[in-house]
Scaffold this motif. Sequence first.
Motif, PDB file in Angstrom:
ATOM      1  N   ASP A 123      37.650  46.191  45.387  1.00  0.00           N
ATOM      2  CA  ASP A 123      38.201  44.844  45.212  1.00  0.00           C
ATOM      3  C   ASP A 123      39.706  44.895  44.981  1.00  0.00           C
ATOM      4  OD1 ASP A 123      35.705  43.725  45.536  1.00  0.00           O
ATOM      5  OD2 ASP A 123      35.371  43.382  43.392  1.00  0.00           O
ATOM      6  N   ARG A 124      40.153  45.860  44.200  1.00  0.00           N
ATOM      7  CA  ARG A 124      41.591  45.962  43.906  1.00  0.00           C
ATOM      8  C   ARG A 124      42.404  46.344  45.132  1.00  0.00           C
ATOM      9  NH1 ARG A 124      43.436  47.255  38.108  1.00  0.00           N
ATOM     10  NH2 ARG A 124      41.991  45.946  36.959  1.00  0.00           N
ATOM     11  N   ARG A 125      41.854  47.197  45.989  1.00  0.00           N
ATOM     12  CA  ARG A 125      42.585  47.572  47.204  1.00  0.00           C
ATOM     13  C   ARG A 125      42.611  46.415  48.193  1.00  0.00           C
ATOM     14  NH1 ARG A 125      39.908  53.338  47.279  1.00  0.00           N
ATOM     15  NH2 ARG A 125      41.184  54.296  45.648  1.00  0.00           N
ATOM     16  N   VAL A 126      41.535  45.648  48.274  1.00  0.00           N
ATOM     17  CA  VAL A 126      41.520  44.478  49.143  1.00  0.00           C
ATOM     18  C   VAL A 126      42.550  43.464  48.642  1.00  0.00           C
ATOM     19  CG1 VAL A 126      40.139  42.497  49.911  1.00  0.00           C
ATOM     20  CG2 VAL A 126      39.161  44.806  49.962  1.00  0.00           C
ATOM     21  N   GLU A 127      42.609  43.249  47.331  1.00  0.00           N
ATOM     22  CA  GLU A 127      43.611  42.358  46.751  1.00  0.00           C
ATOM     23  C   GLU A 127      45.019  42.857  47.081  1.00  0.00           C
ATOM     24  OE1 GLU A 127      44.582  40.551  42.342  1.00  0.00           O
ATOM     25  OE2 GLU A 127      44.149  42.706  42.473  1.00  0.00           O
ATOM     26  N   LEU A 128      45.229  44.153  46.994  1.00  0.00           N
ATOM     27  CA  LEU A 128      46.521  44.767  47.295  1.00  0.00           C
ATOM     28  C   LEU A 128      46.884  44.527  48.764  1.00  0.00           C
ATOM     29  CD1 LEU A 128      47.768  48.032  45.899  1.00  0.00           C
ATOM     30  CD2 LEU A 128      47.687  47.853  48.360  1.00  0.00           C
ATOM     31  N   ARG A 168      45.756  42.169  50.782  1.00  0.00           N
ATOM     32  CA  ARG A 168      46.029  40.740  50.986  1.00  0.00           C
ATOM     33  C   ARG A 168      47.435  40.377  50.512  1.00  0.00           C
ATOM     34  NH1 ARG A 168      40.108  38.834  49.280  1.00  0.00           N
ATOM     35  NH2 ARG A 168      39.263  38.615  51.381  1.00  0.00           N
ATOM     36  N   SER A 169      47.821  40.915  49.380  1.00  0.00           N
ATOM     37  CA  SER A 169      49.139  40.622  48.832  1.00  0.00           C
ATOM     38  C   SER A 169      50.241  41.136  49.753  1.00  0.00           C
ATOM     39  CB  SER A 169      49.275  41.226  47.434  1.00  0.00           C
ATOM     40  OG  SER A 169      50.541  40.926  46.899  1.00  0.00           O
ATOM     41  N   THR A 206      50.341  39.018  52.953  1.00  0.00           N
ATOM     42  CA  THR A 206      50.819  37.657  52.725  1.00  0.00           C
ATOM     43  C   THR A 206      52.329  37.620  52.607  1.00  0.00           C
ATOM     44  OG1 THR A 206      48.768  37.049  51.623  1.00  0.00           O
ATOM     45  CG2 THR A 206      50.677  35.671  51.175  1.00  0.00           C
ATOM     46  N   LEU A 208      50.930  41.842  41.159  1.00  0.00           N
ATOM     47  CA  LEU A 208      49.478  41.947  40.938  1.00  0.00           C
ATOM     48  C   LEU A 208      49.121  42.196  39.475  1.00  0.00           C
ATOM     49  CD1 LEU A 208      48.563  44.034  44.107  1.00  0.00           C
ATOM     50  CD2 LEU A 208      48.217  41.582  43.725  1.00  0.00           C
ATOM     51  N   ARG A 230      49.573  44.854  37.645  1.00  0.00           N
ATOM     52  CA  ARG A 230      48.955  46.176  37.514  1.00  0.00           C
ATOM     53  C   ARG A 230      50.059  47.190  37.272  1.00  0.00           C
ATOM     54  NH1 ARG A 230      45.403  47.330  42.634  1.00  0.00           N
ATOM     55  NH2 ARG A 230      45.223  49.316  41.550  1.00  0.00           N
TER      56      ARG A 230
END
Length: 175
Positions: free
Chosen positions: A95-100, A102-103, A106, A119, A121
Motif C-alpha cells: 500500500d505504501r509503495r502504491v501511494e508513493l 501515485r504521488s 501526480t 507523504l 514518512r
Amino acid sequence: MPDQPNTNTPDTPDDANSTDSAPEEIVMDDIEAEAGFLEDRDPEDYPSVLRITSNSEQAHRQDALDRFERWEDGEEIPHVINFQNPSDLRALLTDRRVELLRSIMTERPDSIRQLAERLNRDVKSIHDDLQVLTDYDIVHFEQAGRAKRPFVPYDTIEVSLEISTPRSADDAAPA
C-alpha cells in the motif's frame, strides 16, 4: 531490472501491509529478468504503459509472443513485469509503495526529501521503497543539483492478477 531476486523488508513495524517481521523474497519471472527489455532505453522513450502481472509461466510466454508480434507490426506494446506467484506481486506493491507511485505520478517531487515530507514518512523508508521500485525499472531518477529527483516514465501502471480454474489436458481437447 534486477538480475537476481530482490529481498524486501517491511517499511516500518507499523506498516499496514506487514503481517510479520520476516523478510519476503520477491521473485520476478526469469524470462522478464533476462530480457533486459528497457536496459539501454532512454526513459523518455519508454512505453506509455507498464503492466505488472501474476500469470503462469505458460500464460506469460504466450503473452510475450503476442506482444512481440504486435511490436513487429509497429504497435506500441506495454512493458510487462510478471510474477508467477501472486504473493511476490503483493510484496512489491505494498500500500505504501502504491501511494508513493501515485504521488510521484501526480506531481513529480523535486527530491526524495520533498516526497517524504509530502507523504509524511521518513526519508530512509521512502529511499528504501524507491530503491525496490528502481530495481524493477518502475521508478527512475534524474539529477537535480545535489538532489535525486524520482520519476515514473510510464503514463499508466496496470496491475493484473488472474485467478482461474486449472484445466487438465482432457478438458481442453474437444470430444
